[in-house]
Design a protein around this motif. Sequence first.
Motif, PDB file in Angstrom:
ATOM      1  N   ALA A 235       0.837  -1.206   0.000  1.00 54.16           N
ATOM      2  CA  ALA A 235       0.000   0.000   0.000  1.00 54.16           C
ATOM      3  C   ALA A 235       0.869   1.253   0.000  1.00 54.16           C
ATOM      4  CB  ALA A 235      -0.921  -0.008   1.212  1.00 54.16           C
ATOM      5  N   PHE A 236       1.963   1.213   0.755  1.00 57.90           N
ATOM      6  CA  PHE A 236       2.881   2.345   0.817  1.00 57.90           C
ATOM      7  C   PHE A 236       3.506   2.604  -0.563  1.00 57.90           C
ATOM      8  CE2 PHE A 236       7.184   3.987   1.346  1.00 57.90           C
ATOM      9  CZ  PHE A 236       6.964   5.118   2.113  1.00 57.90           C
ATOM     10  N   LEU A 237       3.976   1.536  -1.222  1.00 59.62           N
ATOM     11  CA  LEU A 237       4.581   1.673  -2.543  1.00 59.62           C
ATOM     12  C   LEU A 237       3.573   2.156  -3.586  1.00 59.62           C
ATOM     13  CD1 LEU A 237       6.827  -1.526  -2.638  1.00 59.62           C
ATOM     14  CD2 LEU A 237       7.581   0.837  -2.375  1.00 59.62           C
ATOM     15  N   ALA A 238       2.325   1.673  -3.464  1.00 56.27           N
ATOM     16  CA  ALA A 238       1.279   2.108  -4.391  1.00 56.27           C
ATOM     17  C   ALA A 238       1.047   3.610  -4.281  1.00 56.27           C
ATOM     18  CB  ALA A 238      -0.012   1.337  -4.126  1.00 56.27           C
ATOM     19  N   LYS A 239       1.016   4.135  -3.036  1.00 53.47           N
ATOM     20  CA  LYS A 239       0.863   5.578  -2.841  1.00 53.47           C
ATOM     21  C   LYS A 239       2.050   6.337  -3.427  1.00 53.47           C
ATOM     22  CE  LYS A 239      -0.671   7.113   1.108  1.00 53.47           C
ATOM     23  NZ  LYS A 239      -0.823   7.321   2.566  1.00 53.47           N
TER      24      LYS A 239
ATOM     25  N   LEU B 205       4.847  13.220  -1.285  1.00 53.03           N
ATOM     26  CA  LEU B 205       6.080  12.430  -1.329  1.00 53.03           C
ATOM     27  C   LEU B 205       6.963  12.709  -0.120  1.00 53.03           C
ATOM     28  CD1 LEU B 205       7.119  12.643  -5.104  1.00 53.03           C
ATOM     29  CD2 LEU B 205       6.306  10.639  -3.870  1.00 53.03           C
ATOM     30  N   SER B 206       7.006  13.983   0.289  1.00 55.06           N
ATOM     31  CA  SER B 206       7.792  14.341   1.475  1.00 55.06           C
ATOM     32  C   SER B 206       7.241  13.662   2.729  1.00 55.06           C
ATOM     33  CB  SER B 206       7.791  15.866   1.647  1.00 55.06           C
ATOM     34  OG  SER B 206       8.521  16.232   2.798  1.00 55.06           O
TER      35      SER B 206
ATOM     36  N   GLN C  67      -4.268   0.738  -0.988  1.00 51.94           N
ATOM     37  CA  GLN C  67      -3.617   0.306  -2.216  1.00 51.94           C
ATOM     38  C   GLN C  67      -4.550   0.453  -3.411  1.00 51.94           C
ATOM     39  OE1 GLN C  67      -2.056  -3.660  -2.082  1.00 51.94           O
ATOM     40  NE2 GLN C  67      -1.366  -3.646  -4.220  1.00 51.94           N
ATOM     41  N   LEU C  68      -5.802   0.093  -3.257  1.00 53.21           N
ATOM     42  CA  LEU C  68      -6.770   0.182  -4.347  1.00 53.21           C
ATOM     43  C   LEU C  68      -6.957   1.626  -4.793  1.00 53.21           C
ATOM     44  CD1 LEU C  68      -8.783  -1.283  -6.158  1.00 53.21           C
ATOM     45  CD2 LEU C  68     -10.513  -0.990  -4.358  1.00 53.21           C
ATOM     46  N   LEU C  69      -7.097   2.540  -3.818  1.00 55.05           N
ATOM     47  CA  LEU C  69      -7.271   3.960  -4.152  1.00 55.05           C
ATOM     48  C   LEU C  69      -6.034   4.517  -4.850  1.00 55.05           C
ATOM     49  CD1 LEU C  69      -9.032   5.209  -0.881  1.00 55.05           C
ATOM     50  CD2 LEU C  69     -10.081   4.876  -3.133  1.00 55.05           C
ATOM     51  N   ALA C  70      -4.855   4.065  -4.370  1.00 55.73           N
ATOM     52  CA  ALA C  70      -3.609   4.541  -4.982  1.00 55.73           C
ATOM     53  C   ALA C  70      -3.493   4.055  -6.422  1.00 55.73           C
ATOM     54  CB  ALA C  70      -2.412   4.065  -4.163  1.00 55.73           C
TER      55      ALA C  70
ATOM     56  N   GLU D 155      -3.233   6.277  -9.805  1.00 53.45           N
ATOM     57  CA  GLU D 155      -2.136   6.104 -10.764  1.00 53.45           C
ATOM     58  C   GLU D 155      -2.675   5.894 -12.180  1.00 53.45           C
ATOM     59  OE1 GLU D 155       1.889   3.395 -11.476  1.00 53.45           O
ATOM     60  OE2 GLU D 155       0.456   2.856  -9.916  1.00 53.45           O
ATOM     61  N   LEU D 156      -3.712   5.067 -12.318  1.00 47.65           N
ATOM     62  CA  LEU D 156      -4.314   4.833 -13.623  1.00 47.65           C
ATOM     63  C   LEU D 156      -4.894   6.114 -14.215  1.00 47.65           C
ATOM     64  CD1 LEU D 156      -6.076   1.393 -13.089  1.00 47.65           C
ATOM     65  CD2 LEU D 156      -4.100   1.853 -14.544  1.00 47.65           C
ATOM     66  N   GLN D 157      -5.514   6.932 -13.356  1.00 48.47           N
ATOM     67  CA  GLN D 157      -6.052   8.206 -13.816  1.00 48.47           C
ATOM     68  C   GLN D 157      -4.936   9.120 -14.330  1.00 48.47           C
ATOM     69  OE1 GLN D 157      -8.146   9.516 -10.318  1.00 48.47           O
ATOM     70  NE2 GLN D 157     -10.090   8.545 -10.933  1.00 48.47           N
TER      71      GLN D 157
END
Length: 442
Positions: free
Chosen positions: A66-70, A111-112, A132-135, A139-141
Amino acid sequence: MMDPVNIDVVTPNRSRLSRTFAKVMHIRALTGISPAGMKNAKEQMTSCCKSFDEGEERRRKEVTEAFLAKLFSSISSIKAAYAEMQFAEAPYDSETIQSADEMVVSELKILSELKQCYFTKQVDESSPGTTQLLAEIKELQSVTKTLKIMEKTLNSEHEVKQSELTFAREKLKTAKRENKLLEKRLNSSEHLSPPKKFHFSILSTSNFITILRQTVKAIRSFVRLMISEMESAGWDLDAAANSIEPGVVYSSDVHKSFAFESFVCKELFAGFNDPYFSISKQSMSDKKRQQRQFFERFMMMKSQKPKEYLTRKPDSTFAKFCRTKYMGLVHPKMEASLFGNLSQRKLLTSGGFPDTDFFSLFSEMAMKVWILHCLAYSFEPEASVFQVDKKCRFSEVFMECINEEAFLSAAGTVNTDPRVAFTVVPGFKIGKTVIQSQVYLT
């Protein structure tokens, strides 16, 4: 003898062991747990600990993902915003640039914050799946937005290229029209002007060569116009050249024009060795009189303008010559393809002459061939035309090569035995004098 056993020492140890055993038995009696039950309980406890560790590991993995997805969704957002900012620079759109700039600043802050959470190990562990799903949606958007901007950029570039192409085509059409006008003016101003002392009594080979060069120049002007018209009509010039001279390998694509020149020369010079190109049955027994008559005809026609002459004398031998050569040179299918109709052919058949640039240049060329023929029959003996057969060995006496590279092989060595692929311009004989033919070698 054995030493006596000290009962007082042994008894206390036995008593402690008995008491311990009694306690254990008492516990078993109270709990009702048998030795087998104790074993199962131990196994269950081990299994629970293992399941707990696996669940903890899985949760840590979900939190990390989830962290990486964000992290990646923020990077994609920055990329999309930067692309939008670049697109808005030309034409300049201040509102879009400001909006994209705010997006970049906002994502940099995210990011900070992610960086601080990573170093302080204070990663949000609540609902990692939803995070993760929201991230991933975000990203797709961003990726979709970037692709749309790229599409707009490519469309803009395509429109610019199309505009440049349209402009280039118009410029090419204008240049072609100007070239045709210049060629027409040049050809109309190139009427033959033999030397002032060019009299029948001093006919020479050099006079004939001068007229021949002007004739070849007129032929090449017409061939250029014909090729230009064929290109405009969408002809496959490679296929057309191959149909004229099959199987010839050209050292350059430009050389394929020699095949068209060869075709025009064959048609124009067919019948040259006949006093009237086989279009008239006139005959004259007096050879000297015939020579003088042809020379007088040459002197009279050398300064004539073809269009004016044909208008004044539509039934002359030269007019018949023009009609015959046009019909042989320009096939009906070719005329329909180049001009969309057969009006020029129909007008010629009915006794008229077309008022077009194409026929004007054709008649100029035909006039040059006609007066060359008149001059040829002014000689004693008369000049005759000859063609070189295909696959003949090259001879400097009878031939002039128009593609010198044929003398070099692919390896760069000298080719000592080049062969004739086809004759471009025929040669001529005036008595014992030979005027070389122009040949394409292979």
